[in-house]
Design a protein around this motif. Structure first.
Motif, PDB file in Angstrom:
ATOM      1  N   CYS A  34      53.072  88.685  46.414  1.00 28.92           N
ATOM      2  CA  CYS A  34      52.714  87.541  47.053  1.00 28.92           C
ATOM      3  C   CYS A  34      54.110  86.512  46.891  1.00 28.92           C
ATOM      4  N   GLU A  35      55.145  87.157  46.872  1.00 26.02           N
ATOM      5  CA  GLU A  35      56.423  86.388  47.036  1.00 26.02           C
ATOM      6  C   GLU A  35      56.897  86.366  48.479  1.00 26.02           C
ATOM      7  N   GLU A  36      57.648  85.180  49.140  1.00 27.79           N
ATOM      8  CA  GLU A  36      58.588  85.274  50.143  1.00 27.79           C
ATOM      9  C   GLU A  36      59.770  85.808  49.753  1.00 27.79           C
ATOM     10  N   ILE A  37      60.660  86.658  50.732  1.00 33.50           N
ATOM     11  CA  ILE A  37      61.830  87.239  50.445  1.00 33.50           C
ATOM     12  C   ILE A  37      62.834  86.596  51.748  1.00 33.50           C
ATOM     13  N   GLN A  38      64.042  86.312  51.147  1.00 39.91           N
ATOM     14  CA  GLN A  38      64.974  85.888  52.060  1.00 39.91           C
ATOM     15  C   GLN A  38      65.635  86.663  52.464  1.00 39.91           C
ATOM     16  N   VAL A  39      65.654  87.004  53.915  1.00 38.33           N
ATOM     17  CA  VAL A  39      66.187  88.336  54.604  1.00 38.33           C
ATOM     18  C   VAL A  39      67.710  88.338  54.358  1.00 38.33           C
ATOM     19  N   ASP A  40      68.496  87.245  54.575  1.00 35.89           N
ATOM     20  CA  ASP A  40      69.941  87.126  54.250  1.00 35.89           C
ATOM     21  C   ASP A  40      70.361  87.610  52.945  1.00 35.89           C
ATOM     22  N   ARG A  41      69.458  87.098  52.073  1.00 35.02           N
ATOM     23  CA  ARG A  41      70.091  87.504  50.582  1.00 35.02           C
ATOM     24  C   ARG A  41      69.714  88.851  50.437  1.00 35.02           C
ATOM     25  N   LEU A  42      68.655  89.384  50.752  1.00 36.10           N
ATOM     26  CA  LEU A  42      68.635  90.961  50.536  1.00 36.10           C
ATOM     27  C   LEU A  42      69.411  91.678  51.186  1.00 36.10           C
ATOM     28  N   ALA A  43      69.849  91.172  52.593  1.00 36.32           N
ATOM     29  CA  ALA A  43      70.752  92.032  53.244  1.00 36.32           C
ATOM     30  C   ALA A  43      72.254  92.012  52.650  1.00 36.32           C
ATOM     31  N   GLN A  44      72.547  91.021  51.911  1.00 36.45           N
ATOM     32  CA  GLN A  44      73.716  90.938  51.186  1.00 36.45           C
ATOM     33  C   GLN A  44      73.701  91.748  49.880  1.00 36.45           C
ATOM     34  N   HIS A  45      72.391  91.827  49.183  1.00 38.13           N
ATOM     35  CA  HIS A  45      72.375  92.825  48.005  1.00 38.13           C
ATOM     36  C   HIS A  45      72.620  94.239  48.483  1.00 38.13           C
ATOM     37  N   ILE A  46      72.062  94.778  49.506  1.00 40.80           N
ATOM     38  CA  ILE A  46      71.989  96.027  50.043  1.00 40.80           C
ATOM     39  C   ILE A  46      73.535  96.356  50.638  1.00 40.80           C
ATOM     40  N   LYS A 129      80.077  91.878  56.696  1.00 39.76           N
ATOM     41  CA  LYS A 129      79.370  91.029  57.814  1.00 39.76           C
ATOM     42  C   LYS A 129      78.563  91.717  58.759  1.00 39.76           C
ATOM     43  N   ALA A 130      79.195  92.889  59.260  1.00 36.73           N
ATOM     44  CA  ALA A 130      78.619  93.720  60.143  1.00 36.73           C
ATOM     45  C   ALA A 130      77.499  94.643  59.693  1.00 36.73           C
ATOM     46  N   LEU A 131      77.493  95.133  58.443  1.00 37.91           N
ATOM     47  CA  LEU A 131      76.405  95.608  57.712  1.00 37.91           C
ATOM     48  C   LEU A 131      75.158  94.871  57.488  1.00 37.91           C
ATOM     49  N   ALA A 132      75.688  93.671  56.991  1.00 38.28           N
ATOM     50  CA  ALA A 132      74.506  92.811  56.903  1.00 38.28           C
ATOM     51  C   ALA A 132      73.663  92.234  58.265  1.00 38.28           C
ATOM     52  N   ALA A 133      74.316  92.318  59.217  1.00 37.01           N
ATOM     53  CA  ALA A 133      73.718  91.992  60.701  1.00 37.01           C
ATOM     54  C   ALA A 133      72.662  93.119  61.023  1.00 37.01           C
TER      55      ALA A 133
END
Length: 240
Positions: A34-46, A129-133
């Protein structure tokens, strides 16, 4: 008594299920449904996982392999005349040749290939930067928005992992093909010219021949590739 013993696992399972229903999200090791996930932060971790656990080791290994191949199979340094001219024949030619080749190997591995390949070819496609996009674009197709429900990401985790892996590997395949077909012969020619400017007796034993692209792709394929890898960063990326 036997009936009571048989009922105990059922009662235990029912109790656990009830506890899961009423427990707060994120507690007891429960997925953050039931949480909301910040996509930018998730992308940075991945992307950090990809870079530090996959791309950097792969690049380091390729630099070493390619430098070794160029030095051992494509370049020949004839140091006998250099030893005689510079030291009145007192320096062993084989020792001098080994020292020169070691220096060449270090230069190709540590300076030439990172500059010619990563800076000029790979970075526009494989930088963080490219992979996060790329990750954000993939997530947007299934779970639109800057912040998305964790349930959406969990529902699509397996497919998203495959999509992201596939797109990153496609860009990696292209970059590694350029390393083999364009950067390697350029590095060979550059090293040969450098050694000539240093007035070393050098020749190219054989020209560089690119390997079949299918062999390159088979060796280069990297998979971070499971739903677990994709979802393990959800807690770190949740909206505070």
């Amino acid at each position: 008594m036997r009936r009571l013993l048989l009922q105990q696992p059922i009662l235990l399972a029912a109790s656990i299920f009830l506890l899961l229903l009423v427990a707060p999200c994120g507690s007891l090791g429960i997925p953050l449904t039931c949480e909301e996930i910040q996509v930018d932060r998730l992308a940075q971790h991945i992307v950090s996982h990809w870079h530090f656990d996959h791309l950097e080791p792969l690049a380091t290994s390729r630099y070493s392999q390619l430098a070794n191949t160029l030095v051992e199979e494509h370049l020949e340094i004839r140091a006998r005349r250099l030893a005689e001219d510079g030291n009145d024949g007192q320096v062993d030619a084989a020792v001098l040749e080994a020292q020169v080749l070691e220096g060449i190997y270090s230069h190709i591995q540590g300076v030439l290939l990172p500059s010619m390949w990563w800076d000029d070819v790979a970075q526009p496609l494989l930088s963080q930067k490219a992979l996060a996009a790329l990750v954000r674009d993939a997530v947007e197709e299934y779970c639109p928005g800057d912040t998305v429900a964790a349930t959406c990401l969990l529902d699509h985790a397996t497919h998203l992992s495959r999509v992201i892996d596939g797109r990153i590997n496609a860009q990696l395949d292209w970059a590694l093909e350029k390393l083999d077909t364009e950067v390697a012969p350029k590095a060979l020619a550059h090293t040969f010219a450098l050694l000539q400017r240093l007035q070393l007796d050098v020749r190219i034993k054989q020209p560089w021949v690119a390997r079949p692209s299918s062999q390159q792709q088979e060796e280069a394929t990297v998979r971070c590739g499971s739903a677990h890898v994709f979802t393990q960063y959800l807690d770190l990326a949740r909206v505070q």
